[in-house]
Design a protein around this motif. Structure first.
Motif, PDB file in Angstrom:
ATOM      1  N   UNK A 255     -25.948  -2.173 -36.437  1.00 32.02           N
ATOM      2  CA  UNK A 255     -26.842  -2.628 -35.542  1.00 32.02           C
ATOM      3  C   UNK A 255     -27.373  -3.944 -35.738  1.00 32.02           C
ATOM      4  N   UNK A 256     -26.721  -4.893 -36.097  1.00 33.58           N
ATOM      5  CA  UNK A 256     -27.198  -6.187 -36.499  1.00 33.58           C
ATOM      6  C   UNK A 256     -27.709  -7.248 -35.231  1.00 33.58           C
ATOM      7  N   UNK A 257     -29.000  -7.470 -34.963  1.00 36.26           N
ATOM      8  CA  UNK A 257     -29.386  -7.814 -33.839  1.00 36.26           C
ATOM      9  C   UNK A 257     -29.026  -9.344 -33.835  1.00 36.26           C
ATOM     10  N   UNK A 258     -28.860  -9.711 -32.564  1.00 31.21           N
ATOM     11  CA  UNK A 258     -28.757 -11.314 -32.331  1.00 31.21           C
ATOM     12  C   UNK A 258     -29.571 -11.507 -31.108  1.00 31.21           C
ATOM     13  N   UNK A 259     -30.325 -12.812 -31.091  1.00 30.56           N
ATOM     14  CA  UNK A 259     -31.270 -13.338 -30.083  1.00 30.56           C
ATOM     15  C   UNK A 259     -30.709 -14.500 -29.448  1.00 30.56           C
ATOM     16  N   UNK A 260     -30.824 -14.570 -28.017  1.00 29.33           N
ATOM     17  CA  UNK A 260     -30.423 -15.380 -27.138  1.00 29.33           C
ATOM     18  C   UNK A 260     -31.576 -16.029 -26.620  1.00 29.33           C
ATOM     19  N   UNK A 261     -31.384 -17.226 -26.005  1.00 32.15           N
ATOM     20  CA  UNK A 261     -32.314 -17.858 -25.088  1.00 32.15           C
ATOM     21  C   UNK A 261     -31.509 -18.084 -23.922  1.00 32.15           C
ATOM     22  N   UNK A 262     -31.850 -17.904 -22.556  1.00 38.40           N
ATOM     23  CA  UNK A 262     -31.106 -17.981 -21.470  1.00 38.40           C
ATOM     24  C   UNK A 262     -31.951 -18.607 -20.571  1.00 38.40           C
ATOM     25  N   UNK A 263     -31.543 -19.582 -19.957  1.00 38.61           N
ATOM     26  CA  UNK A 263     -32.034 -20.216 -18.739  1.00 38.61           C
ATOM     27  C   UNK A 263     -31.576 -19.848 -17.191  1.00 38.61           C
ATOM     28  N   UNK A 264     -32.633 -19.085 -16.611  1.00 36.55           N
ATOM     29  CA  UNK A 264     -32.587 -18.699 -15.417  1.00 36.55           C
ATOM     30  C   UNK A 264     -33.375 -18.920 -14.394  1.00 36.55           C
ATOM     31  N   UNK A 265     -32.974 -18.798 -13.152  1.00 36.28           N
ATOM     32  CA  UNK A 265     -33.895 -19.288 -12.183  1.00 36.28           C
ATOM     33  C   UNK A 265     -34.777 -18.099 -11.378  1.00 36.28           C
ATOM     34  N   UNK A 266     -35.995 -18.239 -11.284  1.00 29.41           N
ATOM     35  CA  UNK A 266     -37.036 -17.319 -10.737  1.00 29.41           C
ATOM     36  C   UNK A 266     -37.274 -17.330  -9.317  1.00 29.41           C
ATOM     37  N   UNK A 285     -20.104   0.586 -19.059  1.00 31.13           N
ATOM     38  CA  UNK A 285     -21.106   1.515 -19.585  1.00 31.13           C
ATOM     39  C   UNK A 285     -22.474   0.865 -19.437  1.00 31.13           C
ATOM     40  N   UNK A 286     -23.429   1.557 -19.977  1.00 30.13           N
ATOM     41  CA  UNK A 286     -24.998   1.117 -20.092  1.00 30.13           C
ATOM     42  C   UNK A 286     -24.767   0.015 -21.068  1.00 30.13           C
ATOM     43  N   UNK A 287     -25.931  -1.149 -21.009  1.00 30.20           N
ATOM     44  CA  UNK A 287     -26.031  -2.106 -22.031  1.00 30.20           C
ATOM     45  C   UNK A 287     -27.676  -2.123 -21.973  1.00 30.20           C
ATOM     46  N   UNK A 288     -28.346  -2.200 -23.375  1.00 35.56           N
ATOM     47  CA  UNK A 288     -29.763  -2.101 -23.313  1.00 35.56           C
ATOM     48  C   UNK A 288     -30.129  -3.153 -24.356  1.00 35.56           C
ATOM     49  N   UNK A 289     -31.186  -3.893 -23.859  1.00 38.58           N
ATOM     50  CA  UNK A 289     -31.825  -5.055 -24.727  1.00 38.58           C
ATOM     51  C   UNK A 289     -32.845  -4.377 -25.634  1.00 38.58           C
ATOM     52  N   UNK A 314     -19.479 -11.060 -23.184  1.00 38.02           N
ATOM     53  CA  UNK A 314     -20.708 -11.795 -22.085  1.00 38.02           C
ATOM     54  C   UNK A 314     -21.535 -10.720 -21.801  1.00 38.02           C
ATOM     55  N   UNK A 315     -21.964 -10.104 -22.849  1.00 37.36           N
ATOM     56  CA  UNK A 315     -23.120  -8.946 -22.750  1.00 37.36           C
ATOM     57  C   UNK A 315     -24.276  -9.458 -21.833  1.00 37.36           C
ATOM     58  N   UNK A 316     -24.710 -10.857 -22.347  1.00 40.25           N
ATOM     59  CA  UNK A 316     -26.220 -11.283 -21.875  1.00 40.25           C
ATOM     60  C   UNK A 316     -25.775 -11.369 -20.593  1.00 40.25           C
ATOM     61  N   UNK A 317     -24.984 -12.320 -20.294  1.00 40.58           N
ATOM     62  CA  UNK A 317     -24.528 -12.807 -18.992  1.00 40.58           C
ATOM     63  C   UNK A 317     -24.445 -11.761 -17.944  1.00 40.58           C
ATOM     64  N   UNK A 318     -23.767 -10.632 -18.416  1.00 42.52           N
ATOM     65  CA  UNK A 318     -23.369  -9.680 -17.378  1.00 42.52           C
ATOM     66  C   UNK A 318     -24.701  -8.921 -17.100  1.00 42.52           C
ATOM     67  N   UNK A 319     -25.510  -8.746 -18.169  1.00 37.85           N
ATOM     68  CA  UNK A 319     -26.828  -7.959 -17.792  1.00 37.85           C
ATOM     69  C   UNK A 319     -27.651  -8.586 -17.044  1.00 37.85           C
ATOM     70  N   UNK A 320     -28.042 -10.045 -17.055  1.00 35.01           N
ATOM     71  CA  UNK A 320     -28.987 -10.629 -16.223  1.00 35.01           C
ATOM     72  C   UNK A 320     -28.142 -10.986 -15.034  1.00 35.01           C
ATOM     73  N   UNK A 323     -28.903  -7.721 -12.946  1.00 34.20           N
ATOM     74  CA  UNK A 323     -30.413  -7.677 -12.708  1.00 34.20           C
ATOM     75  C   UNK A 323     -30.601  -8.755 -11.784  1.00 34.20           C
ATOM     76  N   UNK A 324     -29.846  -9.424 -11.044  1.00 33.08           N
ATOM     77  CA  UNK A 324     -30.320 -10.538 -10.088  1.00 33.08           C
ATOM     78  C   UNK A 324     -30.479 -11.710 -10.539  1.00 33.08           C
ATOM     79  N   UNK A 325     -29.899 -12.054 -11.870  1.00 34.76           N
ATOM     80  CA  UNK A 325     -30.445 -13.454 -12.448  1.00 34.76           C
ATOM     81  C   UNK A 325     -29.240 -14.088 -13.037  1.00 34.76           C
ATOM     82  N   UNK A 326     -28.534 -14.941 -12.591  1.00 31.34           N
ATOM     83  CA  UNK A 326     -27.135 -15.428 -13.212  1.00 31.34           C
ATOM     84  C   UNK A 326     -27.878 -16.484 -14.026  1.00 31.34           C
ATOM     85  N   UNK A 327     -27.139 -16.661 -15.232  1.00 29.62           N
ATOM     86  CA  UNK A 327     -27.504 -17.479 -16.312  1.00 29.62           C
ATOM     87  C   UNK A 327     -27.027 -18.764 -16.039  1.00 29.62           C
ATOM     88  N   UNK A 328     -27.813 -19.847 -16.186  1.00 31.02           N
ATOM     89  CA  UNK A 328     -27.290 -21.214 -16.103  1.00 31.02           C
ATOM     90  C   UNK A 328     -26.715 -21.655 -17.429  1.00 31.02           C
TER      91      UNK A 328
END
Length: 365
Positions: A255-266, A285-289, A314-320, A323-328
């Motif tokens: 379970x080594x953690x990775x951290x991402x910064x994502x730019x999205x539009x609100x 399957x389910x993906x949890x942050x 593509x785990x982060x891109x697919x999760x956001x 949730x309705x917020x595509x990643x730029x």
């Protein structure tokens, strides 16, 4: 009488001749005969023999002069000697004599135990390498600096703190730690690359696109990447030749953690973080942050931070996006304890010993 007259005449003639010469009279014939008898035991120089060794005469000298005299020149080779390049060599010994001497030595020492000479330095009978040498090779400074680490009780071997200098260890078997972090004692290499966008996360690309292997072409050893990043995703990716470490860093068990910064539009709802932590249903399957927060907001533009320990494609891109917020734009800013910091895009840097130790501690190495 005629006979006496003749004899007296001869004698008188000899006497007159000696007198006329004015010199000393010659010794009598009887005296000369005595001198010859005295010199009979000493032959004249031209009659002497200078032989030595077997067959030598009793009157000859016992030194090596005989050979030079016999040779007719001063400094001629002695018996048994040879000249090589203008220099005399030692007398040759017959091979038969050497063979017999060797046989006698074998008989003399047959059956005796082999005597091992003592070691010439303390600890020579021990195996392994000195601890300070292993630490110096691993990059912890000079040997003197590594000795200071030992003196400060900062080094432990197999769970025990080392306080004595010169301890010998086996880098292949012994577990060595400095300040609680495991030391990579072998010739392993560890790098962190800030992958630019557009670079394929492979070491070779059959289509000729720019890939990770283009950044390590001048390395003597073959490196491979730890995990993957999307082609358009930037950020830190690890390169190493330590296979076990790479496998554990990507295995879900650790379970080594990775951290991402994502730019999205609100705008984004307040419970977006809760949705991501509770889990997003994806096609595989389910993906949890593990963590979510808003880093920056400029109007409708949001910079959010997502931390998770999964490594699906593509785990982060697919999760956001679900949730309705595509990643730029997406950047990975840390992989376990290794952070991107101010490392520029496209730059490759070697990990420090401390960073390698923290990586190993993450996966119980």
């Amino acid at each position: 009488m005629p006979s006496s007259g003749n004899g007296s005449g001869r004698n008188s003639g000899r006497g007159n001749h000696r007198g006329a010469g004015g010199g000393n009279p010659r010794p009598k014939s009887g005296g000369g005969r005595d001198d010859k008898q005295k010199r009979a035991g000493k032959p004249r120089p031209e009659e002497r023999r200078y032989d030595v060794g077997p067959g030598a005469s009793k009157d000859g000298p016992k030194s090596g002069r005989g050979a030079s005299a016999r040779g007719g020149a001063k400094g001629a080779p002695k018996k048994g000697e040879q000249r090589t390049g203008g220099r005399r060599t030692a007398p040759s010994t017959s091979r038969e004599y050497e063979t017999r001497a060797e046989e006698r030595n074998r008989e003399r020492y047959a059956g005796k135990k082999e005597v091992k000479p003592p070691k010439t330095f303390p600890g020579a009978e021990q195996e392994g390498e000195r601890l300070q040498k292993v630490l110096a090779r691993a990059g912890y400074g000079s040997r003197r600096a590594c000795e200071e680490l030992i003196e400060q009780a900062r080094v432990e071997v197999n769970g025990e703190i080392v306080l004595e200098q010169g301890l010998r260890v086996d880098p292949e078997k012994d577990e060595i730690k400095v300040d609680g972090l495991t030391v990579a004692t072998q010739a392993y290499q560890f790098f962190a690359l800030n992958k630019p966008a557009g670079v394929v996360s492979t070491m070779e690309d059959p289509e000729g696109r720019q890939c990770l292997g283009d950044y390590v072409t001048n390395r003597e050893t073959r490196l491979f990447h730890v995990g993957r990043l999307d082609t358009e995703t930037e950020g830190v990716i690890l390169l190493t030749n330590h296979g076990e470490l790479a496998n554990r860093l990507t295995h879900p068990k650790y379970g080594v953690k990775k951290t991402y910064l994502a730019h999205i539009v609100g705008p984004i709802p307040r419970d977006l973080g809760k949705q991501l932590k509770d889990g997003i249903q994806l096609e595989d399957g389910y993906a949890r942050a593990d963590h979510f927060r808003v880093v920056q907001q400029t109007g409708k533009n949001y910079l959010v931070e997502v931390t998770l320990h999964e490594g699906r494609k593509h785990i982060v891109r697919r999760m956001l996006a679900e949730a309705g917020f595509p990643v730029d734009k997406l950047v990975r800013v840390s992989f376990g304890p290794i952070t991107l910091g101010d490392q520029k895009s496209g730059w490759l840097r070697r990990l420090s010993n401390t960073e390698v130790g923290m990586l190993m501690r993450e996966v119980d190495l």
